[in-house]
Design an enzyme around this catalytic site. Structure first.
Site, short mmCIF file in Angstrom:
data_model
loop_
_atom_site.label_atom_id
_atom_site.label_comp_id
_atom_site.label_asym_id
_atom_site.label_seq_id
_atom_site.Cartn_x
_atom_site.Cartn_y
_atom_site.Cartn_z
N HIS A 106 0.84 -1.20 0.00
CA HIS A 106 0.00 0.00 0.00
C HIS A 106 0.87 1.25 0.00
O HIS A 106 1.96 1.27 0.58
CB HIS A 106 -1.00 0.00 1.15
CG HIS A 106 -0.44 -0.04 2.54
ND1 HIS A 106 0.01 1.08 3.19
CD2 HIS A 106 -0.29 -1.07 3.42
CE1 HIS A 106 0.41 0.75 4.42
NE2 HIS A 106 0.25 -0.55 4.57
N ASP A 112 0.10 4.39 1.13
CA ASP A 112 -0.03 5.35 2.23
C ASP A 112 0.72 4.90 3.48
O ASP A 112 1.08 3.73 3.63
CB ASP A 112 -1.50 5.59 2.56
CG ASP A 112 -2.22 4.33 3.01
OD1 ASP A 112 -1.99 3.25 2.39
OD2 ASP A 112 -3.00 4.38 3.98
N ASP A 169 6.17 0.69 7.23
CA ASP A 169 4.87 0.06 7.03
C ASP A 169 4.08 0.95 6.08
O ASP A 169 3.53 1.97 6.49
CB ASP A 169 4.15 -0.08 8.37
CG ASP A 169 2.70 -0.49 8.24
OD1 ASP A 169 2.30 -0.96 7.16
OD2 ASP A 169 1.94 -0.32 9.22
N GLU A 227 -4.84 2.30 2.69
CA GLU A 227 -4.97 1.07 3.47
C GLU A 227 -5.14 1.36 4.95
O GLU A 227 -5.91 0.72 5.64
CB GLU A 227 -3.74 0.18 3.23
CG GLU A 227 -3.84 -1.22 3.82
CD GLU A 227 -3.31 -1.34 5.25
OE1 GLU A 227 -3.50 -2.40 5.87
OE2 GLU A 227 -2.69 -0.37 5.74
N GLU A 228 -4.40 2.34 5.44
CA GLU A 228 -4.37 2.60 6.87
C GLU A 228 -5.61 3.31 7.39
O GLU A 228 -5.87 3.32 8.58
CB GLU A 228 -3.13 3.44 7.22
CG GLU A 228 -1.80 2.81 6.86
CD GLU A 228 -1.43 1.63 7.75
OE1 GLU A 228 -2.28 1.18 8.54
OE2 GLU A 228 -0.28 1.16 7.65
N HIS A 283 2.94 2.47 13.41
CA HIS A 283 1.85 3.39 13.78
C HIS A 283 2.23 4.28 14.96
O HIS A 283 1.36 4.89 15.57
CB HIS A 283 0.54 2.64 14.09
CG HIS A 283 -0.02 1.90 12.93
ND1 HIS A 283 -1.31 1.40 12.91
CD2 HIS A 283 0.52 1.54 11.73
CE1 HIS A 283 -1.54 0.79 11.77
NE2 HIS A 283 -0.43 0.86 11.03
#
Length: 486
Positions: free
Chosen positions: A76, A78, A115, A145-146, A457
């Site tokens: 992904h 983002d 990530d 995605e996030e 994150h």
């Protein structure tokens, strides 16, 4: 200081450096997407942007491997935008300040974006190489995605020709993922009423900070503090005794990140200020003792603010505090089928005070639909008891494990041949996009691999340099071993 673009494997790290230089938080991937498209066209690669913004890039097979099954490498675009409170950074404008620290690559006060930037960089590096042996190749880069998996939800049948999908969004070297949790967003709206404050009262803002935070799937089992829940607990214990009048409750920024910081604004009688300071000292010591291993650095900071024009009404305040304190959070159940893996969890991720309501955004994850549905009903019951409303949205399916997956066997055996040990076959308590891809591509064989990433994150995010090299070697060896079409 070691330059990131000189690390091994150099083509991957050179791409990662470019990715860090172009802002790409969720919902704002357009600049990075445009850069990738321009590069792909300069390499005479076929590139398509679908109707939701996903990129699909296709590359012919290495000479002599045209008869192999088609593989799609997926990542992904983002990244999660999180920063420390004292860090000045605009994720929509500023580059990520990545640097090498021993065996790790980290970022200066923000999330790193490894990530899924490392996976994206690996796919782009394969596309750009002339000496990597592979069959017909596709790269799928999804958006958002996030923040909702918009790209995966929007992927249509017929866009991909691949028989096999290799997802690059896993975060532990030596583990092969063949299943993941599904999830759903739950937004609870607690009605607010307002009244004029007591003008003789003192006004304060209390900030809770210093927590580690982290990924609400990968790190949820570690027992870290949730800033929203801790501050709600403080209010439940002390609000009545202090005659506290609440003005605002704000905490967290993403539903899929364990909240590291939260704050409340309030008024209370001036004569209770000493009691307030004692309560803060007492509560801070209590939480630090409880979380002395998992999250020992929680900090409460008090500051004076201007007198607000209004405070929350007494009944609405009591309801809000009760609901937030009673709301479940963390691991709900461990899996019976996969030892050591969380089956069902809930993250009370974001709290915002608005004029007519306080909005509480949670993310429910579960490996099984019934586990997810049980938490949905618990939150619905809590909302019903509190006179609040609840909206469930954005549900996405889990990825059901397939023990007979041919590509999983190829990755497992390849890993064993390279490193002379067996990898761990895993199911992850996080929302990989593979479950959504099974909708338009039900027969596609899927697996997920990646390097070791710690604390995604959160601003503590870091990726292990050695494992990036190991992941790269495994990926290239697997591509070379993909069998011929039937």
């Amino acid at each position: 200081m070691t330059a990131i673009n000189q690390l091994y494997p150099q083509p991957l790290w050179q791409w990662f450096e470019q990715i860090c230089s172009i802002p790409h938080p969720s919902k704002f991937e357009h600049a990075l997407s445009a850069h990738i498209q321009q590069w792909a066209k300069s390499k005479n690669l076929s590139v398509i942007e679908d109707k939701v913004g996903n990129l699909i890039i296709k590359k012919p097979a290495y000479p002599g491997m045209e008869n192999r099954k088609v593989v799609v490498l997926q990542a992904h675009i983002d990244m999660v935008p999180q920063k420390n409170a004292d860090k000045v950074h605009d994720f929509e404008k500023d580059p990520i300040e990545a640097y090498v620290d021993g065996e790790w690559v980290k970022a200066n006060g923000t999330t790193l974006g490894s990530d899924n930037g490392i996976g994206m960089a690996s796919a782009l590096a394969v596309l750009g190489a002339d000496d990597i042996k592979h069959g017909p190749l596709e790269v799928l880069l999804t958006i958002d995605e996030e923040a909702g998996m918009t790209g995966a939800f929007g992927l249509e049948a017929g866009m991909l020709d691949a028989d096999i999908l290799i997802n690059t969004d896993s975060e532990q070297e030596g583990e092969i993922y063949m299943g993941c949790a599904g999830g759903v967003d739950a937004q609870i709206s607690v009605p607010m009423s307002w009244q004029a404050p007591e003008q003789t009262n003192a006004s304060f803002k209390l900030t809770l900070s210093g927590l580690k935070g982290g990924h609400s799937g990968v790190n949820i089992h570690l027992g870290r503090g949730n800033a929203n829940k801790l501050l709600a607990r403080f209010l439940f214990i002390y609000a009545d005794d202090l005659a506290l009048e609440l003005v605002n409750f704000t905490g967290g920024s993403l539903r899929n990140a364990i909240p590291r910081e939260a704050n409340i604004s309030f008024m209370l009688p001036s004569e209770n200020q000493v009691k307030l300071e004692q309560a803060i000292t007492e509560f801070q010591a209590l939480v630090r003792a409880e979380l002395s291993i998992a999250d020992p650095d929680m900090l409460l900071t008090l500051e004076s603010i201007e007198t607000p024009e209004k405070v929350i009404g007494e009944e609405a305040q009591n309801t809000l505090i009760d609901l937030l304190h009673a709301c479940p959070n963390g691991v709900m159940r461990m899996s019976d089928e996969v030892e050591g893996v969380t089956e069902t969890s809930l993250n009370v991720g974001v709290i915002n005070t608005e004029n007519e309501s306080v909005e509480v955004l949670c993310l429910i994850r579960s490996l099984i639909n019934s586990g997810r549905e049980e938490i949905e009903t618990q939150l619905t019951a809590l909302a019903n008891l509190s006179g609040a409303s609840i909206e469930l949205s954005g549900a996405y399916p889990g990825w059901k494990p397939d023990n007979n997956s041919p590509v999983m066997a190829i990755v497992r055996d390849t890993y064993n041949d390279i490193y002379k040990k067996d990898p761990t076959i895993m199911v992850i308590h996080a929302g990989l996009e593979c479950g959504l891809f099974k909708e338009p591509y039900p027969t596609m064989d899927m697996v997920s691999i990646g390097p070791t990433i710690r604390f995604p994150h959160s601003p503590d995010e870091m990726v292990n340099i050695t494992t990036v090299g190991q992941y790269w070697e495994l990926l290239l060896a697997v591509l070379e071993r993909i069998p011929a079409k039937d």
